[in-house]
Motif scaffolding. Structure first.
Motif, mmCIF file in Angstrom:
data_model
loop_
_atom_site.group_PDB
_atom_site.id
_atom_site.type_symbol
_atom_site.label_atom_id
_atom_site.label_comp_id
_atom_site.label_asym_id
_atom_site.label_seq_id
_atom_site.Cartn_x
_atom_site.Cartn_y
_atom_site.Cartn_z
ATOM 1 N N SER A 19 0.646 -1.391 0.040
ATOM 2 C CA SER A 19 -0.115 -0.279 0.188
ATOM 3 C C SER A 19 0.722 1.296 -0.119
ATOM 4 O O SER A 19 0.328 1.752 -0.605
ATOM 5 N N THR A 20 1.809 1.177 0.380
ATOM 6 C CA THR A 20 2.944 2.136 0.441
ATOM 7 C C THR A 20 3.711 2.514 -0.940
ATOM 8 O O THR A 20 3.313 4.001 -1.043
ATOM 9 N N VAL A 21 3.741 1.104 -1.393
ATOM 10 C CA VAL A 21 4.432 1.451 -2.812
ATOM 11 C C VAL A 21 3.345 2.624 -3.868
ATOM 12 O O VAL A 21 3.563 3.289 -4.492
ATOM 13 N N TYR A 22 1.757 1.649 -3.775
ATOM 14 C CA TYR A 22 0.646 3.042 -4.104
ATOM 15 C C TYR A 22 0.172 3.762 -3.888
ATOM 16 O O TYR A 22 0.711 4.751 -4.876
ATOM 17 N N ARG A 23 0.914 4.367 -2.562
ATOM 18 C CA ARG A 23 0.754 5.532 -2.546
ATOM 19 C C ARG A 23 2.201 6.388 -2.935
ATOM 20 O O ARG A 23 1.679 7.664 -3.445
ATOM 21 N N TRP A 24 3.282 5.883 -3.380
ATOM 22 C CA TRP A 24 4.070 6.352 -4.022
ATOM 23 C C TRP A 24 4.285 6.758 -5.230
ATOM 24 O O TRP A 24 3.910 8.354 -5.577
ATOM 25 N N LEU A 25 2.818 5.689 -6.029
ATOM 26 C CA LEU A 25 2.718 5.950 -7.134
ATOM 27 C C LEU A 25 1.989 6.742 -7.338
ATOM 28 O O LEU A 25 1.513 7.506 -8.333
ATOM 29 N N LYS A 26 0.549 7.399 -7.016
ATOM 30 C CA LYS A 26 -0.228 8.615 -6.390
ATOM 31 C C LYS A 26 0.357 9.966 -5.911
ATOM 32 O O LYS A 26 0.025 10.823 -6.399
ATOM 33 N N ASP A 27 1.328 10.020 -5.860
ATOM 34 C CA ASP A 27 2.183 11.684 -5.349
ATOM 35 C C ASP A 27 3.265 12.116 -6.791
ATOM 36 O O ASP A 27 3.925 11.059 -7.293
ATOM 37 N N ALA A 28 2.401 13.357 -6.554
ATOM 38 C CA ALA A 28 2.203 13.698 -7.714
ATOM 39 C C ALA A 28 4.029 14.287 -7.111
ATOM 40 O O ALA A 28 4.315 14.523 -9.088
ATOM 41 N N ASP A 29 4.928 14.457 -6.444
ATOM 42 C CA ASP A 29 6.556 14.243 -6.535
ATOM 43 C C ASP A 29 7.038 13.487 -7.145
ATOM 44 O O ASP A 29 8.046 13.429 -6.980
ATOM 45 N N LYS A 30 6.364 12.089 -7.606
ATOM 46 C CA LYS A 30 7.656 11.240 -7.689
ATOM 47 C C LYS A 30 7.247 10.779 -8.883
ATOM 48 O O LYS A 30 7.127 9.481 -9.860
ATOM 49 N N PRO A 31 7.435 12.098 -10.388
ATOM 50 C CA PRO A 31 6.907 11.302 -11.394
ATOM 51 C C PRO A 31 7.893 9.765 -11.782
ATOM 52 O O PRO A 31 7.534 9.871 -13.385
ATOM 53 N N ASP A 32 9.170 10.036 -11.826
ATOM 54 C CA ASP A 32 10.301 9.518 -12.463
ATOM 55 C C ASP A 32 9.826 8.021 -11.740
ATOM 56 O O ASP A 32 10.206 6.925 -12.961
ATOM 57 N N PHE A 33 9.360 8.235 -10.087
ATOM 58 C CA PHE A 33 8.785 6.505 -10.231
ATOM 59 C C PHE A 33 7.748 6.231 -11.081
ATOM 60 O O PHE A 33 7.991 4.927 -11.278
ATOM 61 N N VAL A 34 6.812 6.958 -10.956
ATOM 62 C CA VAL A 34 5.729 6.179 -11.901
ATOM 63 C C VAL A 34 6.318 5.795 -12.862
ATOM 64 O O VAL A 34 5.699 4.626 -13.712
ATOM 65 N N LEU A 35 7.141 5.975 -13.831
ATOM 66 C CA LEU A 35 7.505 5.640 -15.396
ATOM 67 C C LEU A 35 8.440 4.866 -15.470
ATOM 68 O O LEU A 35 8.110 3.862 -16.323
ATOM 69 N N THR A 36 9.352 4.319 -14.529
ATOM 70 C CA THR A 36 9.854 3.337 -13.706
ATOM 71 C C THR A 36 9.076 2.359 -14.090
ATOM 72 O O THR A 36 9.367 1.167 -13.997
ATOM 73 N N TYR A 37 7.528 2.038 -13.026
ATOM 74 C CA TYR A 37 7.115 1.529 -12.962
ATOM 75 C C TYR A 37 6.392 0.999 -13.480
ATOM 76 O O TYR A 37 6.178 -0.195 -14.229
ATOM 77 N N LEU A 38 5.743 2.143 -14.465
ATOM 78 C CA LEU A 38 5.005 1.478 -15.571
ATOM 79 C C LEU A 38 6.242 0.443 -16.758
ATOM 80 O O LEU A 38 5.495 -0.183 -17.343
ATOM 81 N N PHE A 39 6.655 1.185 -16.773
ATOM 82 C CA PHE A 39 8.106 0.096 -17.626
ATOM 83 C C PHE A 39 8.423 -0.917 -16.933
ATOM 84 O O PHE A 39 8.145 -2.108 -17.648
ATOM 85 N N ALA A 40 8.968 -1.250 -16.009
ATOM 86 C CA ALA A 40 8.523 -2.544 -15.133
ATOM 87 C C ALA A 40 7.864 -3.362 -15.346
ATOM 88 O O ALA A 40 7.763 -5.023 -15.377
#
Length: 122
Positions: free
Chosen positions: A40-61
């Motif tokens: 659930s923490t990882v999902y929270r990170w994905l919703k955080d607008a301050d982490k666009p690099d993580f979102v892209l990396t996660y989608l690529f993963a």
């Protein structure tokens, strides 16, 4: 009792994505390890607008995970022999492939979904 790290950490996020991309583990399985945050923490990170690099990396993963699952399907299909293996083994192999197909489709529907071709008649 597990006390997961909840603060965002670039190295930890990258490790989670690397494990996802390998195709072998789900996010829940990865996060069941005490060295990782709760899923659930990882999902929270994905919703955080301050982490666009993580979102892209996660989608690529996740895309890479779908590719890995497809490679695994080929391996499963190539490891049994319809003439020598029992019906139970063959049914289990088909089930394993079907589950991976379903997951790959959900992870990457544009790549692994059925292609619909629309034609117009005049």
């Amino acid at each position: 009792m597990k006390t997961p790290p909840t603060r965002y950490n670039h190295k930890l996020a990258a490790l989670i994505c690397t494990k996802l991309a390998s195709g072998n583990d789900s996010l829940q399985k990865i996060c069941s390890d005490n060295n990782f945050p709760h899923h659930s923490t990882v999902y929270r990170w994905l919703k955080d607008a301050d982490k666009p690099d993580f979102v892209l990396t996660y989608l690529f993963a996740r895309e890479a995970q779908a590719d890995s699952l497809c490679e695994e399907m080929i391996s499963i299909a190539d490891t049994f022999d319809e003439e020598k293996d029992s019906a139970v083994k063959i049914a289990r192999a088909r089930l394993r492939i079907d589950v991976r197909k379903w997951k790959a489709l959900r992870l990457s529907p544009k790549k692994y979904g059925a292609k619909l071709h629309h034609t117009t008649q005049t």
